[in-house]
Enzyme design. Structure first.
Site, PDB file in Angstrom:
ATOM      1  N   GLU B  64       0.840  -1.123  -0.213  1.00 43.98           N
ATOM      2  CA  GLU B  64      -0.003   0.005   0.076  1.00 43.98           C
ATOM      3  C   GLU B  64       0.823   1.002  -0.045  1.00 43.98           C
ATOM      4  O   GLU B  64       0.526   2.183  -0.566  1.00 43.98           O
ATOM      5  CB  GLU B  64      -0.688   0.035   1.311  1.00 43.98           C
ATOM      6  CG  GLU B  64      -2.010  -1.051   1.343  1.00 43.98           C
ATOM      7  CD  GLU B  64      -2.499  -0.795   2.822  1.00 43.98           C
ATOM      8  OE1 GLU B  64      -2.974   0.318   3.037  1.00 43.98           O
ATOM      9  OE2 GLU B  64      -2.818  -2.005   3.413  1.00 43.98           O
ATOM     10  N   ASP B  68       0.687   3.931  -2.860  1.00 42.03           N
ATOM     11  CA  ASP B  68       0.323   5.272  -2.652  1.00 42.03           C
ATOM     12  C   ASP B  68       1.362   6.217  -3.229  1.00 42.03           C
ATOM     13  O   ASP B  68       0.926   7.302  -3.879  1.00 42.03           O
ATOM     14  CB  ASP B  68       0.105   5.377  -1.324  1.00 42.03           C
ATOM     15  CG  ASP B  68      -0.035   6.756  -0.603  1.00 42.03           C
ATOM     16  OD1 ASP B  68      -1.114   7.361  -0.818  1.00 42.03           O
ATOM     17  OD2 ASP B  68       0.937   7.548  -0.353  1.00 42.03           O
ATOM     18  N   ASN B 133      -7.432   0.275  -0.236  1.00 40.53           N
ATOM     19  CA  ASN B 133      -6.082  -0.507   0.441  1.00 40.53           C
ATOM     20  C   ASN B 133      -5.723  -1.458  -0.530  1.00 40.53           C
ATOM     21  O   ASN B 133      -4.354  -1.303  -1.226  1.00 40.53           O
ATOM     22  CB  ASN B 133      -6.302  -0.866   1.673  1.00 40.53           C
ATOM     23  CG  ASN B 133      -6.526   0.154   2.863  1.00 40.53           C
ATOM     24  OD1 ASN B 133      -6.386   1.204   2.558  1.00 40.53           O
ATOM     25  ND2 ASN B 133      -6.906  -0.445   3.910  1.00 40.53           N
ATOM     26  N   GLU B 136      -4.192   0.558  -3.784  1.00 36.61           N
ATOM     27  CA  GLU B 136      -2.987   0.808  -3.610  1.00 36.61           C
ATOM     28  C   GLU B 136      -1.952  -0.131  -3.563  1.00 36.61           C
ATOM     29  O   GLU B 136      -1.017  -0.007  -4.328  1.00 36.61           O
ATOM     30  CB  GLU B 136      -2.919   1.770  -2.236  1.00 36.61           C
ATOM     31  CG  GLU B 136      -3.527   2.968  -2.214  1.00 36.61           C
ATOM     32  CD  GLU B 136      -3.362   3.719  -0.921  1.00 36.61           C
ATOM     33  OE1 GLU B 136      -3.506   5.004  -0.886  1.00 36.61           O
ATOM     34  OE2 GLU B 136      -3.176   3.052   0.257  1.00 36.61           O
TER      35      GLU B 136
END
Lengths: 248, 248
Positions: B64, B68, B133, B136
């Site tokens: 993640e 991100d 989540n 990502e």
């Protein structure tokens, strides 16, 4: 675009001003720039009041946004690989330390990016953060000029290699100078820190220090105090030596 | 590594389980995956308690962090180009809107990433944010598997193309449905929204809507309410039509 790239990539611009700028950017980058305009923009302060044909301001502020993002993702990828046991929170914390305002200012100052700035205000009015802002903008310019891979290459060479040390960031290593002194004593080697530069300007002091081991210069560093320069030179020496021998 | 890549890239894995996973990932990605393990990790929930040979947990949480960062830089680069008049503050604000938790959840939900999750808890215990989540983490897996360019390709296709509309983000366009109705009236075209899916589960309602113009299906969308589905289908239709004609 491909054709333009090829032409520009082949050789330095023929006009003298661009030719000099090309050479100097190439030295700074460690590879050839293609579109010099991105780098010129990265050094254009808003006070120069430049605008493009559509009236949009030309300065480095938007490039900071881009460079910050690229820096963040290159550091993220590096930490992901280098800290395989760290969880999401740890990775986030480590990255914040690396891209802290203080650290970015140090990076920009070390590259002396400020010497390229075009502005209508005197340098003393820029404020301390200009170094970090220029550093981010410069990364942004690299991305626009050469893409992510070159951005990554530059960040590895100029940020990760000389500055990013996970043990230090975790607070496990407090001082590289003491680590180095310890090692020299154990190995019966003589070390010596030598000041080679002291600009003597009050309020803007700058020191350059050389670290010699058994008479050979192992590392150099510049910083705002003698102590900082010595620590930085020790860190560099530590990594330089680590590549050759196991210093611990 | 180059050789391994070539072998994997050439064809789907011969064992059945991997072969099916390969096909489905390929469909989801729009290109061939190479190392399936990254995608498997992207769908491994911490409750599965998996660990590697060194005892490090295998789940998607670290991915993640990586995803991100990649998402942030791809969106930054897109906004930099697409919003040439926006300053640093504007660019930062626009990016926050695009990568908002709510928006990421929508993206993950639309790709139905949750259907791939391997876990030891029942899906209703995951919480709403699992969609974002997973999204990502999936981006993180793409980066590890195929690098930045493929990450960028995927984000352009799945995020920027269908979802990122600067006018909408700026609040200039309130409703694509009304924009579309207006256009149909002007052009003397008949439109019709048709519900093709209604899962009827209370508390977890899901609607699928088709938008037909003059009898042809122009766009489809799924969302948690009929109103949202219609709006989303209208937005997609708006962009699909915009590519062919100037809808305004």
């Amino acid at each position: 675009m491909g054709v333009i790239k090829k032409i520009f990539n082949k050789s330095r611009p023929s006009n003298e001003k661009d030719g000099i700028f090309f050479d100097e950017m190439k030295k700074l980058l460690g590879f050839k720039p293609i579109a010099l305009s991105h780098y010129r923009r990265a050094f254009t302060h808003r006070s120069s009041n430049k605008t493009d044909a559509q009236g949009n301001p030309i300065n480095y502020e938007r490039l900071e946004f881009l460079g910050d993002a690229m820096l963040g993702s290159v550091i993220a990828a590096h930490l992901f690989t280098e800290a395989p046991t760290g969880d999401e929170g740890y990775l986030t914390k480590m990255r914040s330390k690396i891209v802290s305002r203080e650290h970015l200012n140090e990076l920009g100052r070390d590259l002396d990016l400020i010497s390229w700035v075009e502005s209508n205000v005197a340098p003393q009015h820029f404020g301390e953060n200009i170094h970090g802002n220029l550093f981010e903008a410069f990364i942004g310019a690299i991305y626009l000029d050469r893409g992510f891979t070159y951005c990554e290459k530059f960040i590895h060479k100029k940020v990760i290699g000389p500055y990013v040390d996970i043990a230090r960031l975790e607070g496990k290593v407090i001082s590289y100078k003491s680590l180095l002194i310890e090692w020299c004593q154990k190995e019966k080697k003589k070390f010596h820190f030598e000041v080679y530069e002291d600009n003597g300007v009050e309020g803007q002091k700058y020191f350059g220090v050389r670290l010699k081991i058994d008479g050979n210069v192992i590392a150099k560093a510049r910083a705002t105090s003698k102590k900082k320069s010595e620590e930085k030179a020790s860190q560099r020496a530590y990594f330089a030596l680590q590549e050759k021998i196991n210093i611990k």
